[in-house]
Write a protein that holds these residues in place. Sequence first.
Motif, PDB file in Angstrom:
ATOM      1  N   ALA A  26       1.036  -1.292  -0.031  1.00  0.00           N
ATOM      2  CA  ALA A  26       0.047  -0.088  -0.120  1.00  0.00           C
ATOM      3  C   ALA A  26       0.923   1.166  -0.014  1.00  0.00           C
ATOM      4  O   ALA A  26       2.032   1.170  -0.015  1.00  0.00           O
ATOM      5  CB  ALA A  26      -0.872   0.061   1.217  1.00  0.00           C
ATOM      6  N   PHE A  27       0.259   2.543  -0.060  1.00  0.00           N
ATOM      7  CA  PHE A  27       0.860   3.601  -0.185  1.00  0.00           C
ATOM      8  C   PHE A  27       0.419   4.558   1.221  1.00  0.00           C
ATOM      9  O   PHE A  27      -1.007   4.393   1.180  1.00  0.00           O
ATOM     10  CB  PHE A  27       0.539   4.509  -1.317  1.00  0.00           C
ATOM     11  N   ALA A  28       1.457   4.958   2.004  1.00  0.00           N
ATOM     12  CA  ALA A  28       0.905   5.520   3.380  1.00  0.00           C
ATOM     13  C   ALA A  28      -0.156   6.809   3.059  1.00  0.00           C
ATOM     14  O   ALA A  28      -0.810   6.927   4.022  1.00  0.00           O
ATOM     15  CB  ALA A  28       2.108   6.218   3.765  1.00  0.00           C
ATOM     16  N   GLY A  29       0.045   7.337   1.713  1.00  0.00           N
ATOM     17  CA  GLY A  29      -1.001   8.336   1.562  1.00  0.00           C
ATOM     18  C   GLY A  29      -2.318   7.925   1.362  1.00  0.00           C
ATOM     19  O   GLY A  29      -3.299   8.688   1.089  1.00  0.00           O
ATOM     20  N   ASN A  30      -2.610   6.599   1.285  1.00  0.00           N
ATOM     21  CA  ASN A  30      -3.903   6.143   1.537  1.00  0.00           C
ATOM     22  C   ASN A  30      -4.278   5.431   2.966  1.00  0.00           C
ATOM     23  O   ASN A  30      -4.393   4.105   2.809  1.00  0.00           O
ATOM     24  CB  ASN A  30      -4.239   5.073   0.216  1.00  0.00           C
ATOM     25  N   PRO A  31      -4.287   5.883   4.096  1.00  0.00           N
ATOM     26  CA  PRO A  31      -4.318   5.385   5.097  1.00  0.00           C
ATOM     27  C   PRO A  31      -5.564   4.358   5.284  1.00  0.00           C
ATOM     28  O   PRO A  31      -5.512   3.291   5.965  1.00  0.00           O
ATOM     29  CB  PRO A  31      -4.449   6.455   6.218  1.00  0.00           C
ATOM     30  N   LYS A  32      -6.750   4.570   4.664  1.00  0.00           N
ATOM     31  CA  LYS A  32      -7.813   3.592   4.420  1.00  0.00           C
ATOM     32  C   LYS A  32      -7.384   2.272   4.077  1.00  0.00           C
ATOM     33  O   LYS A  32      -7.725   1.298   4.865  1.00  0.00           O
ATOM     34  CB  LYS A  32      -9.099   4.111   3.726  1.00  0.00           C
ATOM     35  N   MET A  33      -6.655   2.111   2.972  1.00  0.00           N
ATOM     36  CA  MET A  33      -6.174   0.950   2.208  1.00  0.00           C
ATOM     37  C   MET A  33      -5.058   0.378   3.129  1.00  0.00           C
ATOM     38  O   MET A  33      -5.194  -0.646   3.336  1.00  0.00           O
ATOM     39  CB  MET A  33      -5.555   1.354   0.881  1.00  0.00           C
ATOM     40  N   CYS A  34      -4.295   1.311   3.854  1.00  0.00           N
ATOM     41  CA  CYS A  34      -3.143   0.474   4.577  1.00  0.00           C
ATOM     42  C   CYS A  34      -3.937  -0.187   5.895  1.00  0.00           C
ATOM     43  O   CYS A  34      -3.616  -1.145   6.486  1.00  0.00           O
ATOM     44  CB  CYS A  34      -2.467   1.850   5.369  1.00  0.00           C
ATOM     45  N   ALA A  35      -5.019   0.576   6.438  1.00  0.00           N
ATOM     46  CA  ALA A  35      -5.756   0.129   7.661  1.00  0.00           C
ATOM     47  C   ALA A  35      -6.690  -1.285   7.322  1.00  0.00           C
ATOM     48  O   ALA A  35      -6.322  -2.058   7.905  1.00  0.00           O
ATOM     49  CB  ALA A  35      -6.670   0.982   8.255  1.00  0.00           C
ATOM     50  N   GLU A  36      -7.017  -1.348   5.942  1.00  0.00           N
ATOM     51  CA  GLU A  36      -7.687  -2.657   5.596  1.00  0.00           C
ATOM     52  C   GLU A  36      -6.669  -3.652   5.435  1.00  0.00           C
ATOM     53  O   GLU A  36      -6.825  -4.896   6.002  1.00  0.00           O
ATOM     54  CB  GLU A  36      -8.232  -2.304   4.206  1.00  0.00           C
TER      55      GLU A  36
END
Length: 291
Positions: free
Chosen positions: A178-188
């Motif tokens: 993932a990319f840290a700029g997309n915390p929603k995806m990181c959290a999922e």
Amino acid sequence: MNRAIFNNIEMKPKQYKSDVSPVWCPGCGDYGVLASVYRTLSELGINPKDFVAVSGIGCSSRLPYFVKSYKMHTLHGRAGAVATGTQLANPELAVMVTGGDGDGFSIGGGHMPHMARKNVDMTYVLMDNGIYGLTKGQSSPTTRKEMPAYITPYGGVEEPMDPVSYMLTYGATYVAQAFAGNPKMCAELIKGAMEHKGFAYVNIFAQCPTFNKLDTAKYYRDLVEELPEGYDPTDMDQAIKVARRPTGKAPVGLIYTEDRYTLCDEMKRLVDHVGGSADYDKQKIVDLNRP
Ligand SMILES: Cc1ncc(C[n+]2csc(CCOP(=O)(O)OP(=O)(O)O)c2C)c(N)n1
Ligand code: SF4
Ligand SMILES: [Mg+2]
């Protein structure tokens, strides 16, 4: 997988903040990863007493300080070994390693294949910024060749490695990016990693605006590409294919997952098997190990 430590407490993400505030530079990608960890712990309802965050040394390895939980800030590159011991000592705990590309793949690179092939039941979150941030900008195993770094001001002479391809071939049973700029995806993806029984690796592109002027947030945003429609994360051949970036873009999402016995399962099986056999003689092992 539903674990006994899930859904035990109702805490908002911000309630997982410790008393220590992050000291990262403004714009550091690690903030996004930290926010994702808070979010995941809250969504899974994990009591801080059931969570252990383990790290080595580096800017990213400071992450456990900022989380309300048990934690161990260990030696550079040795977090995985400490986390493995922690997990085996108390398999009921949720164990997470957080660290950097240097910590995980330079000095700690010898531990990676073994955690993966042994399928240690834990989550490894690697903040990949393509640089040694803490020590002020030396090249790391993921530094691009054209990147001028502190000790290589004219660029590098080595090809960078791809952590995802390595983890797939090392035998990790959950591999995500993932990319840290997309915390929603990181959290999922971190949530999926914690739910997964076995060694779960999450590679997160997390920019270092202070020392890596090439791999900016914009660079990573443009670099990543979600997995194609109908992608099957249980298909290793497909996983290896996308990891090689056929479109030139880095895949983000759940790249691979499989169910396999864990190190803890196998140790229990062996103890039950040998411990119950008439030939088992503990003294033999003691004698063998005597200098
Ligand atoms: C045994 C040992 N060797 C070298 C160091 C110096 N050192 C500390 S952090 C680090 C690299 C950190 O890079 P990375 O893991 O990518 O973390 P970042 O700071 O980029 O998040 C190095 C070489 C050390 N602390 N211990
Ligand atoms: S030096 Fe880089 S990795 Fe370290 S805190 Fe600053 S921006 Fe983040
Ligand atoms: Mg780094």
